[in-house]
Design an enzyme around this catalytic site. Structure first.
Site, short mmCIF file in Angstrom:
data_model
loop_
_atom_site.label_atom_id
_atom_site.label_comp_id
_atom_site.label_asym_id
_atom_site.label_seq_id
_atom_site.Cartn_x
_atom_site.Cartn_y
_atom_site.Cartn_z
N THR A 1 -3.96 4.87 -0.92
CA THR A 1 -4.83 5.42 0.11
C THR A 1 -5.48 6.72 -0.36
OG1 THR A 1 -3.09 6.72 1.17
CG2 THR A 1 -3.38 4.45 1.93
N ARG B 1 -14.77 3.36 5.97
CA ARG B 1 -15.46 4.50 6.58
C ARG B 1 -14.56 5.71 6.63
NH1 ARG B 1 -16.56 5.20 12.87
NH2 ARG B 1 -14.43 5.96 12.60
N GLY B 2 -13.30 5.49 7.02
CA GLY B 2 -12.38 6.60 7.22
C GLY B 2 -12.38 7.05 8.67
N GLU C 1 0.84 -1.19 0.00
CA GLU C 1 0.00 0.00 0.00
C GLU C 1 0.88 1.25 0.00
OE1 GLU C 1 -3.51 0.02 2.61
OE2 GLU C 1 -2.66 1.84 3.51
#
Length: 317
Positions: free
Chosen positions: A50, A124-125, A19
């Protein structure tokens, strides 16, 4: 290709993925490429990118401070397209509830579909810095399961305000987050597993876990998930310790435990260079155990620097 198809095609061989975070505004994408380049020899089938939440900044205007909304690291979808084109690798943009209306989410997903992006990570964050708890944006989703449902509806040609019959519907493979030590807001691990099951029932195709340092907790999490009917792949997320302050920062931010033997080794280090090496060696051993257990993918959180991930991958892939 979908993540689930990559896993199936691997025929039980563990895959390597990682990532990255987008560069800050004004920085060159070449810096990002410089960190991706050394990892491509390990043939990752996909790379996650991201998405950052919006932030408040204060701008002086006529002697007063005017609050403005900005994003310090925009460009997730553009970066996904650039990486996909440059490296011929699948990319997975992170799609957030926080900071986006449902309409903005739909437009982002349409862009991804046009760009040939087959996978998205539905999250969701986090709460914004001034919020104690997460608050949905006006016109946005409160929970990741709602976001998963919207993506699945789009896969069926159901847009927010239209139903469109088409031979060219999106067909996104949807990833969601899992928490071996529970989400920091969950009252219990069992409750958190129920929330995960809701995301799976809404249409999630695979799970990527938050970082953890004790493999036992991952194995127990996978078993508990199976016991409540979660049968989709659960990919372990791994982050090597890189600096001494991680001993305080990671438990504080992510509510995770760090094993005593790792704490002792890091505490004994005199420099962060030594800490980074300890982190590499621990992650190699952690990864070897997961590899032996036949996990579908080893997914690494690089956080913008790849030298330690490269050192780990050299020992495994």
């Amino acid at each position: 290709m979908k993540i689930t198809e990559h896993i199936k095609k691997a025929n039980e061989k563990t895959l390597f993925s990682f990532e990255i975070i987008p560069p800050k505004k004004g920085k060159s994408i070449e810096d990002l490429y410089a960190n991706i380049d050394p990892l491509m020899e390990f043939k990752p089938p996909f790379i996650d990118v991201t998405t950052s939440r919006e932030e408040y900044v204060y701008v002086e205007k006529e002697g007063l401070l005017d609050r403005k909304v900005t994003r310090m690291r925009p460009g997730t979808v553009g970066i996904c397209a650039a990486i996909k084109h440059k490296y011929d690798v699948d990319t997975v943009p992170h799609v957030l509830c926080g900071g986006f209306t449902k309409e903005e989410t739909e437009y982002l997903l349409v862009d991804c579909h046009y760009l040939g992006i087959d996978n998205v990570m539905a999250l969701r964050g986090d709460a914004m810095s001034h919020q104690k708890y997460f608050e949905a944006s006006k016109g946005g989703h409160q929970y990741a399961k709602e976001l998963v449902s919207q993506i699945q509806n789009l896969n069926k040609g159901k847009y927010l305000h239209d139903v469109i019959e088409s031979d060219n519907c999106a067909d996104f493979c949807i990833g969601v987050a899992g928490y071996p030590e529970k989400h920091l807001e969950a009252p219990s691990l069992q409750t958190d597993l129920k929330r995960l099951k809701e995301k799976v029932d809404a249409g999630a195709d695979y799970v990527v876990t938050q970082m953890f340092f004790d493999n036992k907790k991952y194995f127990e999490f996978v078993e508990a998930a199976k016991n409540i009917g979660i049968t989709i792949p659960i990919i372990p997320g791994i982050k090597p310790i890189a600096v001494k302050k991680h001993l305080q920062l990671l438990p504080q931010v992510f509510r995770i435990d760090i094993p005593e033997n790792l704490i002792k080794e890091v505490d004994a280090c005199k420099t962060n260079k030594e800490v980074r090496q300890v982190g590499i060696e621990f992650a190699i051993q952690q990864s070897k155990e997961l590899l032996a257990a036949g996990v579908p993918v080893l997914h690494y959180y690089s956080m913008g620097k790849s030298d330690n991930i490269q050192a780990i991958a050299k020992e495994l892939f």
